[in-house]
Scaffold this active site. Structure first.
Site, PDB file in Angstrom:
ATOM      1  N   ARG A   1      17.183  31.485  76.096  1.00 62.21           N
ATOM      2  CA  ARG A   1      15.766  32.483  75.497  1.00 62.21           C
ATOM      3  C   ARG A   1      16.389  34.052  75.480  1.00 62.21           C
ATOM      4  NH1 ARG A   1      10.233  32.647  76.641  1.00 62.21           N
ATOM      5  NH2 ARG A   1       9.861  32.003  79.498  1.00 62.21           N
TER       6      ARG A   1
ATOM      7  N   ASP B   1      12.645  27.596  71.175  1.00 58.08           N
ATOM      8  CA  ASP B   1      12.422  27.894  70.015  1.00 58.08           C
ATOM      9  C   ASP B   1      12.839  29.450  70.626  1.00 58.08           C
ATOM     10  OD1 ASP B   1      10.464  29.380  71.485  1.00 58.08           O
ATOM     11  OD2 ASP B   1       8.260  29.411  69.736  1.00 58.08           O
ATOM     12  N   GLY B   2      13.268  29.542  71.881  1.00 57.38           N
ATOM     13  CA  GLY B   2      13.950  30.608  71.960  1.00 57.38           C
ATOM     14  C   GLY B   2      13.391  32.426  71.873  1.00 57.38           C
TER      15      GLY B   2
ATOM     16  N   ARG C   1      15.899  43.879  79.332  1.00 60.76           N
ATOM     17  CA  ARG C   1      15.373  44.637  79.863  1.00 60.76           C
ATOM     18  C   ARG C   1      16.081  45.469  80.976  1.00 60.76           C
ATOM     19  NH1 ARG C   1      15.685  38.904  81.815  1.00 60.76           N
ATOM     20  NH2 ARG C   1      12.691  38.503  82.182  1.00 60.76           N
TER      21      ARG C   1
ATOM     22  N   ASP D   1      18.820  29.711  89.682  1.00 60.81           N
ATOM     23  CA  ASP D   1      18.624  30.254  88.515  1.00 60.81           C
ATOM     24  C   ASP D   1      18.410  31.180  87.908  1.00 60.81           C
ATOM     25  OD1 ASP D   1      16.781  28.436  88.239  1.00 60.81           O
ATOM     26  OD2 ASP D   1      16.647  29.040  86.299  1.00 60.81           O
ATOM     27  N   ASN D   2      17.406  32.010  88.817  1.00 60.09           N
ATOM     28  CA  ASN D   2      16.542  33.075  88.998  1.00 60.09           C
ATOM     29  C   ASN D   2      16.837  34.167  89.963  1.00 60.09           C
ATOM     30  OD1 ASN D   2      15.023  32.330  86.253  1.00 60.09           O
ATOM     31  ND2 ASN D   2      13.418  32.079  87.889  1.00 60.09           N
TER      32      ASN D   2
END
Length: 477
Positions: free
Chosen positions: A100, A132-133, A186, A267-268
């Site tokens: 997303r 839903d992105g 960001r 993945d973060n």
């Protein structure tokens, strides 16, 4: 848009980049942004924009770029959704990627660093699966608060650059629905994750692994490994040393801030060492190592006191991935540095937050130990503790003894003479959201951002370890 945009001081040009294209053919997929029903500007971070030459954009231009995602001149012609795998709560998942969000643009900061403008809530991608992105407006507001508070407390964090409300009604299972929607941008020092390397290992793409290592060393540079480090001339070993150094400091910054990220999956984890992607975060109401932020973290894997362990484990997964192109012993040697580096960074940051000059490792360790004992036994909320004892004031007993001979270094800002410190407990977060949700009143959020920036000025620049480049001083807000 002109390519010679200047900041308020007239000395920061807009410098677009497309560096990611060196690796994007096998690291990312071109995507398109969603077409939103409306775009209403809710937050623009002119302090951050001034550092990358974008502060002079009109609101209309801002919305065109960060609501409609018209390309920034000279930067990426089309957004890129990055590919990666990752361990999510220690379970490996090869079915993830930017689901997303996407990399919208790259540019240079005031001090020459490569910066990314990435999104959240910008629509579906190849990696959206059943999502839903989209992003809730409340989620975007929470990320504003998290990044502003962390920056004020000296953590190495991405910054919320823009929030645009998008006019869609979203259904969510973990909050009252339908709820308002937003797209957030960001500003980060890169978006290459540990999970990016894990994917290349899973696919056994050694040439791409070597290319990604080279890309990271070139664009997120740092000091060489210690002189006695085995394999210190090997690129993969050099990268792991840098990531270990950065993650050890990031873990220390969380602990000294009393912050719980909540989802420290691989993945973060940004290999630049910059914290990002704030979902179920919390600040401690009291000093409690077992405190968790995510309601779904039933085992307390990412509890407050386990965050250093989690980041060390994540560094270990990077080492496993790098075994594709490097031998194990020098990688293990790099991992073994995490513990001592973490302790050093906690001590340095603890002294900084208390406003005293360091007196060496033994005295620092005594001060941290006495402080933690007082935090536990006194039931202190951490922000209140550091505020009350700035420069050693108000200390009694063992804590007073630990402060002996320390020289106060920075308690003269008016903030320290106020009635109470700024904090970020969940009750205040919910109250700020309630004002927006019920009355469309953005005053409390704007006032909180301003107050946090004043707190940041009172603390001054955080002490960064060797090789870390902090954000340059921002123009007065």
């Amino acid at each position: 848009m002109q390519s010679d945009l200047q900041d308020a001081a007239g000395n920061v040009p807009y410098r677009p980049q497309r560096t990611i294209e060196e690796v994007s053919a096998w690291l990312a997929d071109p995507v398109d942004a969603a077409d939103f029903p409306q775009t209403v500007l809710r937050f623009r971070n002119d302090r951050a924009a001034a550092q990358v030459g974008l502060a002079d954009l009109t609101d209309e231009q801002w919305l065109a770029h960060f609501g409609g995602f018209e390309p920034l001149e000279g930067s990426l012609p089309r957004p890129l959704a990055l590919r990666y795998h990752g361990h999510q709560f220690r379970t490996y998942n090869p079915e993830i990627g930017d689901g997303r969000g996407f990399l919208f643009a790259q540019l240079r900061s005031r001090n020459g660093r490569l910066m990314d403008l990435g999104t959240k809530g910008s629509g579906t991608t190849l990696w959206s699966r059943s999502g839903d992105g989209r992003l809730t407006l409340k989620g975007a507001m929470r990320e504003i608060l998290a990044t502003e508070m962390l920056e004020a407390l000296g953590a190495y964090t991405s910054r919320t650059f823009s929030v645009v409300e998008t006019g869609e009604a979203l259904e969510r299972g973990d909050e009252p629905s339908p709820t308002r929607s937003a797209v957030m941008t960001r500003l980060s020092h890169g978006h290459i994750r540990i999970g990016s390397f894990q994917r290349l290992l899973a696919l056994e793409e050694s040439e791409h692994m070597e290319a990604l290592v080279a890309y990271c060393l070139k664009n997120f540079p740092g000091p060489p490994p210690p002189g006695d480090a085995p394999g210190r001339s090997e690129p993969a070993v050099q990268l792991l040393h840098l990531v270990v150094e950065r993650m050890a400091d990031l873990a220390a910054s969380y602990m000294v801030a009393g912050f719980v990220h909540g989802v420290l999956n691989t993945d973060n984890m940004n290999i630049s060492g910059e914290s990002f992607d704030y979902g179920p975060w919390r600040w401690l109401p009291r000093w409690e190592p077992g405190f968790t932020a995510a309601y779904f973290d039933h085992q307390g894997l990412y509890a407050f006191g386990r965050q250093p362990e989690a980041m060390h484990w994540n560094c270990g997964q990077l080492a496993v991935a790098l075994r594709l192109v490097a031998d194990a012993p020098p990688l293990i040697a790099a991992l073994e540095r995490f513990g001592p580096l973490y302790a050093e960074n906690v001590a340095r940051r603890w002294c900084w937050r208390l406003g005293v000059q360091s007196r060496g490792p033994e005295a620092e360790a005594a001060l941290v130990a006495a402080s933690e004992k007082e935090l536990r036994e006194g039931g202190w909320q951490p922000d209140a503790f550091f505020f009350a004892h700035r420069g050693g004031r108000g200390a009694e007993g063992e804590l007073a003894a630990a402060f002996e001979n320390y020289e106060p270094a920075g308690a003269d800002h008016p903030y320290w003479n106020g009635d109470a410190p700024e904090s970020m407990l969940i009750e205040e977060v919910e109250a700020i959201w309630s004002a927006i949700d019920r009355e469309d009143d953005w005053g409390p959020l704007n006032a909180k951002v301003e107050a946090l920036r004043q707190m940041g000025e009172a603390h001054g620049p955080a002490p960064m370890p060797a090789g870390h480049v902090s954000y340059p001083a921002a123009p007065a807000s």
